[in-house]
Design an enzyme around this catalytic site. Structure first.
Site, PDB file in Angstrom:
ATOM      1  N   HIS A  60       0.597  -1.095  -0.067  1.00 50.89           N
ATOM      2  CA  HIS A  60       0.131  -0.368   0.362  1.00 50.89           C
ATOM      3  C   HIS A  60       1.082   0.802  -0.355  1.00 50.89           C
ATOM      4  CE1 HIS A  60       1.481   0.807   4.484  1.00 50.89           C
ATOM      5  NE2 HIS A  60       0.861  -0.075   4.208  1.00 50.89           N
TER       6      HIS A  60
ATOM      7  N   GLU B 130      -1.240  -7.202   7.656  1.00 48.19           N
ATOM      8  CA  GLU B 130      -0.324  -7.399   8.677  1.00 48.19           C
ATOM      9  C   GLU B 130       0.015  -8.270   9.540  1.00 48.19           C
ATOM     10  OE1 GLU B 130       2.893  -7.417   7.873  1.00 48.19           O
ATOM     11  OE2 GLU B 130       3.197  -5.036   7.102  1.00 48.19           O
TER      12      GLU B 130
END
Length: 217
Positions: free
Chosen positions: A10, A83
């Site tokens: 990202h 994550e």
């Protein structure tokens, strides 16, 4: 014919506004992060995609939307690719060491910044990866996180769970070509908005500097 897996971290976010940590689940892209994502979108504009995935977290969903702006591609959320989860930073006995040694554990039983065990994280991510390979696709884009991309690349190249020493910058683009003849790393950590990053710090070292900057004194 090899399949192509495009991995994208990202865009830039700010986990420590005014030096104070905020819950990472809701963090969105900075303006620079949005520009990074648009630069990747320009690079991939003519690349045909069968499927695109994000992790369900705001920062990956925003990045993917900007990369695919103006295109019609099937999109799915796979939260298994979220994550690795940190613990409470204030509880770390040696926070600088924890940041600097992140993703370099001596044992997979260790915990990332006092949070999720590396072993549990790898089992979660690699189970999703194997399930993804069972799906029919030719070219797939996965927008995920730095730790996830490290885990996927390391496993694809070595066949073992762990973390090779590699860097993954915001909107860093990596490409794996997957086939019965083996896996090829075609590209790693290309940042089209900044082809040769000037920083010599790792992303975890940069995060440590951001955290330390708001906690001096």
């Amino acid at each position: 014919m090899r399949r192509r897996l495009i991995l994208l971290r990202h865009g830039e976010v700010d986990y420590f506004p005014q030096g104070r940590p905020v819950p990472p689940e809701g963090v969105g892209l900075t303006e620079r992060g949005k520009e990074q994502a648009r630069a990747v979108g320009a690079l991939l504009r003519d690349v045909p995609l069968d499927l695109a995935l994000h992790t369900g977290l705001r920062r990956t969903e925003e990045t993917l939307a900007l990369v695919l702006e103006g295109r019609e591609v099937e999109v799915e959320a796979w939260p298994e690719f979220r994550e690795i989860r940190p613990g409470r930073l204030r509880d770390l006995p040696d926070p600088e060491r924890a940041f600097r040694e992140a993703f370099r554990p001596q044992s997979l039983e260790e915990r990332f910044l006092g949070g999720e065990r590396y072993r549990d994280f790898l089992e979660r991510v690699l189970a999703a990866y194997r399930r993804l390979l069972e799906r029919p696709w030719g070219t797939l884009l996965l927008v995920a996180h730095g730790g996830v991309i490290r885990a996927l690349l390391s496993y694809a190249l070595t066949g073992r769970p762990g973390f090779l020493p590699m860097e993954v910058h915001p909107c860093g683009l990596s490409v794996l070509d997957l086939g019965e003849e083996g896996t090829l790393l075609r590209l790693h950590n290309l940042t089209p908005y900044d082809l040769l990053p000037q920083t010599r710090l790792s992303t975890m070292e940069e995060l440590w500097e951001a955290y330390r900057g708001g906690n001096r004194g």
